[in-house]
Design a protein around this motif. Structure first.
Motif, PDB file in Angstrom:
ATOM      1  N   THR A 116      42.251  42.365  37.094  1.00 58.61           N
ATOM      2  CA  THR A 116      43.656  42.005  37.189  1.00 58.61           C
ATOM      3  C   THR A 116      44.410  42.554  35.979  1.00 58.61           C
ATOM      4  O   THR A 116      43.801  43.070  35.039  1.00 58.61           O
ATOM      5  N   GLY A 117      45.724  42.428  36.000  1.00 56.86           N
ATOM      6  CA  GLY A 117      46.542  42.969  34.915  1.00 56.86           C
ATOM      7  C   GLY A 117      46.681  41.983  33.774  1.00 56.86           C
ATOM      8  O   GLY A 117      46.538  40.772  33.950  1.00 56.86           O
ATOM      9  N   ILE A 118      46.953  42.514  32.601  1.00 57.18           N
ATOM     10  CA  ILE A 118      47.158  41.650  31.436  1.00 57.18           C
ATOM     11  C   ILE A 118      48.162  42.294  30.495  1.00 57.18           C
ATOM     12  O   ILE A 118      48.202  43.515  30.352  1.00 57.18           O
ATOM     13  N   THR A 119      48.964  41.448  29.872  1.00 57.19           N
ATOM     14  CA  THR A 119      49.932  41.913  28.886  1.00 57.19           C
ATOM     15  C   THR A 119      49.597  41.268  27.550  1.00 57.19           C
ATOM     16  O   THR A 119      49.302  40.078  27.493  1.00 57.19           O
ATOM     17  N   TRP A 130      60.569  38.075  41.940  1.00 52.46           N
ATOM     18  CA  TRP A 130      60.792  39.480  41.616  1.00 52.46           C
ATOM     19  C   TRP A 130      60.767  40.300  42.895  1.00 52.46           C
ATOM     20  O   TRP A 130      59.909  40.110  43.751  1.00 52.46           O
ATOM     21  N   TYR A 144      57.082  36.592  34.014  1.00 52.02           N
ATOM     22  CA  TYR A 144      57.740  37.650  33.238  1.00 52.02           C
ATOM     23  C   TYR A 144      57.139  37.640  31.843  1.00 52.02           C
ATOM     24  O   TYR A 144      57.240  36.647  31.119  1.00 52.02           O
ATOM     25  N   GLN A 145      56.473  38.730  31.496  1.00 58.09           N
ATOM     26  CA  GLN A 145      55.735  38.808  30.235  1.00 58.09           C
ATOM     27  C   GLN A 145      56.566  39.660  29.281  1.00 58.09           C
ATOM     28  O   GLN A 145      56.735  40.858  29.498  1.00 58.09           O
ATOM     29  N   ILE A 158      57.411  42.702  31.591  1.00 57.54           N
ATOM     30  CA  ILE A 158      56.335  43.240  32.419  1.00 57.54           C
ATOM     31  C   ILE A 158      55.948  42.185  33.455  1.00 57.54           C
ATOM     32  O   ILE A 158      55.946  40.986  33.146  1.00 57.54           O
ATOM     33  N   VAL A 159      55.644  42.623  34.671  1.00 53.55           N
ATOM     34  CA  VAL A 159      55.183  41.679  35.696  1.00 53.55           C
ATOM     35  C   VAL A 159      53.873  42.182  36.304  1.00 53.55           C
ATOM     36  O   VAL A 159      53.533  43.354  36.189  1.00 53.55           O
ATOM     37  N   THR A 160      53.155  41.272  36.919  1.00 56.10           N
ATOM     38  CA  THR A 160      51.932  41.594  37.653  1.00 56.10           C
ATOM     39  C   THR A 160      52.146  41.074  39.075  1.00 56.10           C
ATOM     40  O   THR A 160      51.774  39.945  39.374  1.00 56.10           O
ATOM     41  N   PRO A 161      52.796  41.864  39.918  1.00 55.55           N
ATOM     42  CA  PRO A 161      53.264  41.295  41.186  1.00 55.55           C
ATOM     43  C   PRO A 161      52.169  40.844  42.140  1.00 55.55           C
ATOM     44  O   PRO A 161      52.249  39.749  42.700  1.00 55.55           O
ATOM     45  N   HIS A 163      48.477  41.025  41.761  1.00 57.61           N
ATOM     46  CA  HIS A 163      47.121  40.642  41.350  1.00 57.61           C
ATOM     47  C   HIS A 163      47.145  39.231  40.772  1.00 57.61           C
ATOM     48  O   HIS A 163      48.101  38.838  40.125  1.00 57.61           O
TER      49      HIS A 163
ATOM     50  N   LEU B  97      44.407  48.449  32.354  1.00 60.89           N
ATOM     51  CA  LEU B  97      43.238  48.307  33.234  1.00 60.89           C
ATOM     52  C   LEU B  97      42.892  49.673  33.853  1.00 60.89           C
ATOM     53  O   LEU B  97      41.725  50.081  33.872  1.00 60.89           O
ATOM     54  N   HIS B 133      43.795  46.402  24.141  1.00 61.88           N
ATOM     55  CA  HIS B 133      43.021  46.112  25.357  1.00 61.88           C
ATOM     56  C   HIS B 133      41.896  47.101  25.628  1.00 61.88           C
ATOM     57  O   HIS B 133      40.899  46.740  26.259  1.00 61.88           O
ATOM     58  N   PRO B 228      47.837  47.097  37.941  1.00 65.00           N
ATOM     59  CA  PRO B 228      48.355  45.791  38.340  1.00 65.00           C
ATOM     60  C   PRO B 228      49.694  45.436  37.682  1.00 65.00           C
ATOM     61  O   PRO B 228      50.480  44.705  38.262  1.00 65.00           O
ATOM     62  N   THR B 229      49.939  45.946  36.471  1.00 67.79           N
ATOM     63  CA  THR B 229      51.175  45.536  35.795  1.00 67.79           C
ATOM     64  C   THR B 229      52.276  46.569  35.982  1.00 67.79           C
ATOM     65  O   THR B 229      52.018  47.753  36.194  1.00 67.79           O
ATOM     66  N   ARG B 230      53.477  46.094  35.882  1.00 63.36           N
ATOM     67  CA  ARG B 230      54.649  46.930  36.066  1.00 63.36           C
ATOM     68  C   ARG B 230      55.658  46.582  34.981  1.00 63.36           C
ATOM     69  O   ARG B 230      55.977  45.405  34.779  1.00 63.36           O
ATOM     70  N   VAL B 231      56.155  47.602  34.290  1.00 58.68           N
ATOM     71  CA  VAL B 231      57.241  47.350  33.338  1.00 58.68           C
ATOM     72  C   VAL B 231      58.526  47.312  34.147  1.00 58.68           C
ATOM     73  O   VAL B 231      58.854  48.267  34.832  1.00 58.68           O
ATOM     74  N   VAL B 232      59.235  46.189  34.098  1.00 58.29           N
ATOM     75  CA  VAL B 232      60.437  46.098  34.928  1.00 58.29           C
ATOM     76  C   VAL B 232      61.725  46.314  34.135  1.00 58.29           C
ATOM     77  O   VAL B 232      62.771  46.606  34.703  1.00 58.29           O
TER      78      VAL B 232
END
Ligand SMILES: Cc1cc2nc3c(=O)[nH]c(=O)nc-3n(C[C@H](O)[C@H](O)[C@H](O)COP(=O)(O)OP(=O)(O)OC[C@H]3O[C@@H](n4cnc5c(N)ncnc54)[C@H](O)[C@@H]3O)c2cc1C
Lengths: 337, 273
Positions: A116-119, A130, A144-145, A158-161, A163, B97, B133, B228-232
């Motif tokens: 999964t994603g991580i910030t 979102w 919202y990270q 940043i979001v992880t929509p 996962h 990732l 990471h 998995p992550t997206r900068v919005v």
């Protein structure tokens, strides 16, 4: 069955939950009330059920405990397995860790295990919906990270929509600690997670050297800090200035590692986070790891001979000059007033 | 025992440069110089010191666009024997990732070529995104132990490495089974400056370019789609600090001005009476 929960990984400190973990619970509770979710915690170690009870007093509805004598001290691989298994079994929407020297290696390892994603190093987190602009699809309970990037000049959200869980490490020292309320009751669940012998033998801790913390910089109104530019002699000037101003003495890691001053004075990522009325940095370049520990000071003053030193980007009053000339004169002038 | 080491390197926007935005809100990287991430230089130094002491090979790898190639020559001048540039448009937009997955696949290929691999070193974080990471995530993809915040490598012996790791308020010494991934925090390595002769020699050394197909990377796991992550959103922080700088060879005059200024701004230095 609801999947709508936020899981907080709680680090321990002696026989208590770590302060930064409690701060994270405070933030998680805020998000949870906004999005109608619950807050749960996970605790790994040995003999930690009492600590779990403490955690429930801070407003957590459930604490998942992985208690095993072999987990008594932190070890990356078995802790990764313990936490990842709890996450797989409990399916939280969000999993939060503190951005400490442990959280910053453990959380990405767990994220990679779960794919999964991580910030990293968020300075704030928020929750909401979102919409993906490319597909028009709407996602709910999106974390919202928010974090600084490019060395701190730029902020990014940043979001992880799609996962789960949505993971982040959050910097310590940003949120209050929720009040302790012993009338609260939360459930404590023990998990028996199987961890292979091999996982324990890959990393062995042979020796721990830790200095006790004696100086409390957290409540100081004024801090005068010295860095590598000071040397042993310059630190005497730093101490004298602090004495004249009635403040405490702080230091950069470079000054601590050089042996000029003890660790309990260190400000920064691996030291203390401070928020005095006035912070005076002397002979400190302003590396990010130092700045994260003092950037919330009300007023920052820096003395440095290099006009391009990064510290000047985060100061209110910058004095360009040789500290060995500037500081004695400053002390003299302050004494005269 | 000779050790084979892979060092991960990231070309980054020169930390001293001021970052500019394009009209669409993304970062404009074209105008600025790329340099090797300063933290990675500690990892290179650590790798080269191991090679000098124990023998073995040091292979550098970077995942970056082709134009980053010039920033990597310095590593070859310092003593990295061979350099792989993993470069493919399909990798653009990868988050940590996806990046760690792609790097792991390339490390596997290097490992196969070398026959044995002992250590994978990287900087504790990059100076542009500062996540830290990649080390732990590469460790997880490869099923290897990882240690972050490594201050120094003390010894390599009997299939293990002894490392000193920074913690809050001190250090721990740990014994880690090889192969292992170490993220070097660098406080005790002084990156060397290559001699002119070495810089010139490095210009002639070859940097091998691999694309995703050659490495056998599953393309659904990389790039924007595999992340998995997206900068919005990104925005510049307005520095709320006053940023008043005092500079004058006449120190007395400068300090008088400074004291006058803070007095006018209503700031008390809390002088003891
Ligand atoms: C994982 C990790 C964790 C870390 N944690 C911390 C932490 O908690 N706290 C921390 O502080 N650092 C930490 N660091 C270290 C950090 O990256 C910097 O190396 C450190 O802060 C540098 O300290 P410094 O500014 O004193 O020294 P330097 O960067 O060497 O700066 C010295 C400054 O003094 C100035 N100077 C020299 N002589 C004079 C003079 N005569 N008069 C005036 N100015 C002079 C120079 O211009 C220079 O700007 C950490 C690093 C890592 C990798």
């Amino acid at each position: 069955m609801t999947f709508s929960k936020i899981l907080v990984y709680v680090e321990t400190s002696e026989d208590s939950p770590a302060e930064h973990s409690l701060e994270l619970i405070w933030k998680a509770r805020e998000l949870a009330s906004k999005a109608d979710m619950s807050v749960e915690a996970v605790l790994v170690g040995h003999g930690v059920f009492d600590i779990a009870r403490e955690v429930t007093y801070r407003g957590v509805s459930k604490v998942h405990v992985v208690d095993n004598p072999r987990l008594a001290t932190y070890s990356l691989i078995p802790y990764t397995t313990a936490i990842a298994e709890v996450i797989k079994k409990t399916e939280p929407e969000i999993a939060l860790f503190s951005a400490t020297v442990i959280g910053r290696e453990l959380a990405p390892r767990v994220a990679a295990r779960l794919k999964t994603g991580i910030t990293a190093d968020c300075t704030d987190v928020d929750i909401g919906s979102w919409v993906d602009p490319s597909t028009g699809r709407k996602y709910e309970k999106v974390l919202y990270q928010i974090r600084p990037t490019y060395g701190g000049e730029i902020m990014a959200a940043i979001v992880t929509p799609s996962h789960r869980p949505q993971m982040a490490t959050v910097r310590p020292g940003l949120f209050p600690i929720p009040p302790r309320d012993t009338s609260r009751s939360g459930e404590i669940v023990g998990w028996n997670i199987e961890i292979a012998d091999e996982e324990f033998s890959k990393i062995e801790v042979l020796e721990v050297r830790r200095e006790q913390r004696k100086v409390d910089l957290k409540s100081a109104k004024l801090i005068v800090s010295g860095g590598r530019g000071c040397g042993l002699k310059g630190l005497e000037l730093v101490r004298e200035l602090a004495e004249v101003l009635g403040g405490e003495v702080g230091a950069s890691r470079a000054a601590v590692d050089s042996g000029w001053i003890s660790y309990d004075h260190q400000v920064g990522l691996t030291g203390q986070t401070v928020k005095p009325e006035v912070y005076i940095a002397i002979g400190i370049s302003g590396a990010v790891q130092h700045v994260v520990g003092m950037k919330d000071s009300k007023i920052v003053i820096a003395i440095n001979k290099d006009p391009d030193a990064p510290i000047f980007r985060v100061t209110d009053y910058g004095i360009v000059g040789d500290l060995f000339v500037v500081v004695p004169k400053l002390i003299e002038k302050l004494k005269r007033r | 025992m000779p050790v084979n080491v892979v060092v991960l390197m990231k070309p980054v926007v020169d930390p001293k440069a001021i970052v500019n935005f394009r009209p669409d809100g993304t970062i404009d990287r074209s105008a600025v110089k790329l340099v090797v991430n300063p933290y990675d230089k500690y990892a290179i130094e650590a790798a080269v010191q191991l090679k000098e002491k124990l023998g073995g090979k040091v292979v550098g790898i970077a995942m970056a666009p082709l134009h980053a190639v010039d920033s990597l020559r310095e590593a070859l001048a310092i003593g990295v024997d061979e350099f792989i540039l993993l470069s493919d448009l399909k990798l653009a937009g990868s988050d940590t990732l996806a990046t760690s997955y792609a790097l792991s696949a390339a490390i596997r290929k290097i490992w196969q070529k070398l026959g044995s691999l002992d250590l994978i070193l990287c900087g504790i974080e990059s100076s542009d995104s500062n996540t830290g990471h990649i080390g732990p995530e590469v460790g997880e993809w490869l099923g290897l132990p990882s240690v972050s915040y490594v201050d120094s490598i003390l010894e390599v012996r009997d299939g293990s490495v002894l490392v000193k790791r920074l913690i809050e308020g001190g250090y721990v010494v740990m014994k880690v089974k090889l192969p292992a991934v170490l993220s070097i925090a660098g406080t005790s390595y002084q990156p060397r400056i290559p001699a002119l002769r070495e810089v010139l020699a490095a210009r002639r050394k070859q940097i091998t370019v691999w694309n995703t197909a050659e490495v056998g990377i599953d393309q659904s796991l990389v790039g924007l789609a595999g992340s998995p992550t997206r900068v919005v959103r990104m925005w510049r922080i307005e520095i709320k600090r006053r940023g008043k700088i005092f500079s004058d060879p006449d120190v007395d005059k400068m300090l008088e001005k400074f004291l006058e200024e803070i007095r006018r701004d209503g700031i008390s230095l809390g002088v003891r009476s």
